[in-house]
Design an enzyme around this catalytic site. Sequence first.
Site: not given
Ligand code: NFV
Lengths: 389, 231, 556
Positions: C13, C60, C63, C67, C483, C506, C550, C553
């Site tokens: 991502e 994101c 995932c 959040h 992640r 990330s 990601c 993120c």
């Molecule tokens: N790094 C990240 Fe995420 C995740 N898992 C977020 O908190 O991916 Ni889009």
Amino acid sequence: MNNEVPSIWQSMKAKGYSRREFLFFCGVAVAAAGLKSSGLAQVVDAFEKKPRPPVVWLHFQECTCCSESFIRSSHPIVSDIIFDTLSLDYTETLQAASGFQAEKARDDAMKNNMGKYILLVEGSVPTGENGVYCMIGGKTSEQILKEAAEGAAAIVAWGSCASNGCIQAARPNPTNATPIHKLIDKPVIKVPGCPPIAEVMTAIVTHVLLFEQIPELDSQGRPKEFYSRRVHDTCYRRPFYDAGLFVESWDDDAARQGYCLYKMGCKGPNTYNACSVTKWNSNLSYPIQAGHGCIGCSEAGFWDAGPFYQHLGSFPGFGIESTADTIGTTAAAVAAGGVAVHAAASVIRKRKLVLEQRAEAAASEALYEEREAAAAGKKAEEEEGGEEQ
Amino acid sequence: MATTRVATYQKMYVWELPVRLFHWVNVLCMIALIATGLLIGSPQKIFDAAEPSQQYWFGTVRFTHFAAAYIFFFNYLFRIYWGIVGNKYARLKEFIPYTREKLADFWTVLKVDILQIQVRRDLAEGHNALAGFTYFIAFVIFLFQVATGFALYSSMSGSFIPRLFVWMVPLLGGDAWVRQWHHLSMWFFIVFALVHIYLVFYHDWVEGTASTSSMISGWKFRKPNEIKRDD
Amino acid sequence: MTRVVVDPITRIEGHLRIEATIEGGKITDAYSSGTMVRGFEKILKGRDPRDAWAFTERACGVCTTVHALASVRAVEDAIGVSVPRNAELVRNIMFCTQYVHDHVVHFYHLHALDWVDVVSALSADPVETSNIAKSISNWPKSSPKYFADIQTRLKTFVESGQLGIFANGYWGHPAYKLPKEVNLLGVAHYLEALEWQKEIVKIHTIFGGKNPHPNYLVGGIPCSFNLEDVNAINTEKLNLVAKLIKDAQTFVEQVYIPDLMAIAGFYKDWAAIGGGLKNYLVYGDLPTKGYGFPDSYKFPRGAILNRDLSKVYDVNGKDENEIKEYISHSWYKYSVGDKTGLHPWKGETEFNFTGPQPPFEQLQVENKYSWLKTPRWKDNPMEVGPLARLLVGYAKGSEEIKEVVDGALKTLDVPVEALFSTLGRTAARGLETRLTARWLKEFYDELILNLKGGDFSTFTREKWEPETWPTECQGVGLSEAPRGALAHWIRIKDRKIENYQLVVPSTWNASPRDAAGKRSAYEESLLETPVANDEQPLEIIRTIHSFDPCLACAVH
Ligand code: NFV
Ligand code: HEM
Ligand code: HEM
Ligand code: SF4
Ligand code: SF4
Ligand code: F3S
Ligand SMILES: [Mg+2]
């Protein structure tokens, strides 16, 4: 070479479909499009001969949710789309190659299909500070977009990001995130939503491929097929709205009976999207059905039309509580105060006026009497004179 | 001696019947629109059935709003028309202080009536220049309200008049903003009505010109020496 | 010495650029740069804290939901409200659903092509593939005919000359080690997983209205239960959840785990590559007795230093000396100077691009070179993610975690040290998917039990109205995203967001060096990685993908 590329019929054949099934499929496509049956021959023809249309999917300022949504499509399922229906020659999310091999795949697709490829864009383009807020392979997203737009046969803006800037364009838009239609001078099919519904996305792609025409767009560039109605117009909670039966607080009795979410800030009445009809994830549900109001995610600028739990948004610059009503009541209170002060002042002035008026009246009475007296005198004189004549 | 004063007043026909009709239709529409509009904005629990099939009150409120909106709109158009064919007090140009004379009147009204720093002036026969100007602003905001209202309505109705105003939606940045502005400008009418009604009574009280009843009867009263123009 | 630039890194991502120096066929140094920023932390200022979940969720879409969860927790922590048990259970169910979905998609669609040579599958024997499939799993789709059909489909596709997403892949690279037949199995399951993944997320749709980006609510969850009404979550919807959970468990146990073990068996050399940092950080998640009771979490909280599994350190998100973000190599500036680290409650987000003007060939790595900030725990660089979670759980003695980890080590016949590697990371992700798929059912069962007992509540009302909040307060929402360790810090003043900072998994892993020059996880893990062909960065993306990057993120 183009004529060596298998047609949709060939790939269907390879997947074990019979000719009869193929023709049936074409028939369904024709019926769905509302074409006359003479259109059938044309559709059959198109599916039989064409190579898979090349597609370039660019990624800019985004959360990649539009890609995620896309792969949730249940009809068509996404593997059929990306392996049999079209040729997805560039998409950072799924392609095997990285680095310059990836860029080469993109550039080849564009060069070999000049004027013929479909360009799908996810994400907005930051134009602040010469574009350093989004760079790929050392180039700015603006540069990549403009190059890719040049030879595109059709351009689709996926999601609210590409269509209207979405979250990164929310106040104060720190990177100057810009929707793509502002940067290229070709028509753009906007498919707003944060993200858009999977089946809406695949339907728009297949609309272009099946019917070889861009779906009819509204004045804002959105396909009428999915964006001509408000969520509210076909919301299954609408009878509660009309009856004035509203959820007053989360998880109250009304919420447990599925009353209308208008008073919880539902933006369905201002939001053009197919959620209440097409629904999400294979027609399963949509935000309102799961108890949360619509936040208006397919409307331009919806992040700044909040807060989300208020029926009306706040006016910028007045803080989060300043709705039309707070501004209005303040104005009305000020006006009422002004009236009161004015009235008090007038009472004082009126006394002065009354005195003035009395003096005036006295004067005018004196004048009247004077005139009266004079007139009487004159009359008497005249009478005398008349008698003389 | 009271009889002596009567002789100093002059009775004059200012508001023709169509103007008066417009005025009171407008007032009624306005009351209906504000009441229903407020309810649309923040619906109160008025009735409380268990099933939506048992009532339709919110639908009725909205219907009333839209019905009043149409009447309001045509009444407004009619007043514009009358502003062209009506008597000199009804003319649209009365609303705009464009002559030097009117501008002067505008300032004196401001000084005499509003700021009360000056005492006497000559009275206009129709609207005074300041009042006329506030009506002008009101007429512009009427139009804005009509435009935003019908723009919102265009998503619920495909008919001709609402469609005339769909361009408002992208202009204001989507239905949410149209709704916000529509709601905010309602407050203009509330403030306007508050001040307007006060001033009508105020003038009557200070000047004794029967301005209150003039919108019913059409007649005003003036002392001859207070009548500015004499044609 | 050659300088290799890989930009874009794909099948992740976001926008990630890796620059690496290679000497004698091995990587000697590496730089990781996030090249896209949106400015969430600036955009959030001044807004209603109750809306923040919707904003941050858009960090994101891969995932999605995590959040939102961190955000509602941060606000709830600040205003002092806890959610009803049903709400916590539904949040846990959504959390596990996210793991199962995200990890499966990562394995098949983002990571598999690093191990599976698609072109080699063309010449596989479908009968042999079928035999292998049957030997490792009971999954019904395993007949020779089935694999032959897949192969025909693939052939037609390749012969068309339009290779689509497979164009310019590193097919035939010497680092591909799988037998042809296993490659065909991988391709078949790539397609199956693509079709399957759209099902599991329906759990989000039921409770949150849609996926991606389902809805959350400060103080609870937005949906209501009513067993007597079709307009709320009722028996029919709960049945669908139960079915989806069952299908998910079947898919994980019969497809994902067998595939993972089969493929890992051919790549044991990668159990010694890509280990990188020796420190691991976990905030912990999946409360079984309330968010306020970390000891009850299914994923325990803690930090490990120097791979010493005998000691697990406590972690406190509120201690201003523990977690800090540095920007000495990031395109930002701090009012206190660029060398100082700031605790997120005091965090600042002020852009300061000093890199080369695009188009450019190479970053100025001695200066600032990324849009990511650099988080540190007690000034240590930490790796976060599935591996960290299993290690902390293992070290803290969680029975469930020990069971799956030991089982896998036994199957693969490798020692515990094998976990500290690219392969270990990839395996850990699979193993925790097993766990979360099991826990889905546990949480579901408890939910049913609660409803049966007459507890329908999903929302705590007391603190909903901002008037009930103190004029100033602050909170932190700790969570475990797929992640890794995720947290949001919020400061609320006059009922509005005064400051909001996200420190994302990330961000920990992909960040540039800190003020002391210490590398973060991506950069460290690339050191010593063998590279067979400078022109084909297959090994680089293998290790980088093992983190499941990601970048949207990471920067936000
Ligand atoms: N790094 C990240 Fe995420 C995740 N898992 C977020 O908190 O991916 Ni889009
Ligand atoms: C002085 C005149 C008017 C006033 C004071 C007024 C006031 C209001 C108010 C306060 C609302 C509620 C807005 C909200 O909070 O969502 C509203 C809604 C609305 N008004 Fe008006 N309005 C006026 C004239 C009109 C006109 C001329 C139209 C034309 C059709 C109109 C159409 C609407 C519509 C369509 C809505 C939205 C109703 C809904 O969503 O069901 N209004 N109005
Ligand atoms: C008791 C209530 C009211 C009375 C007695 C009243 C009386 C009057 C009078 C006497 C005039 C002529 C003003 C002048 O001499 O300059 C006038 C004009 C006007 N009034 Fe009212 N009014 C009332 C309420 C309202 C309300 C509620 C509204 C609307 C919000 C309104 C809107 C207007 C308008 C727009 C004009 C200008 C009319 C035209 O020139 O056609 N009035 N009113
Ligand atoms: S439109 Fe919304 S869902 Fe799509 S990429 Fe942008 S933020 Fe994500
Ligand atoms: S829930 Fe929202 S969209 Fe549905 S009827 Fe109520 S206001 Fe309209
Ligand atoms: S929030 Fe978005 S998903 Fe649909 S119901 Fe509203 S447009
Ligand atoms: Mg941050």
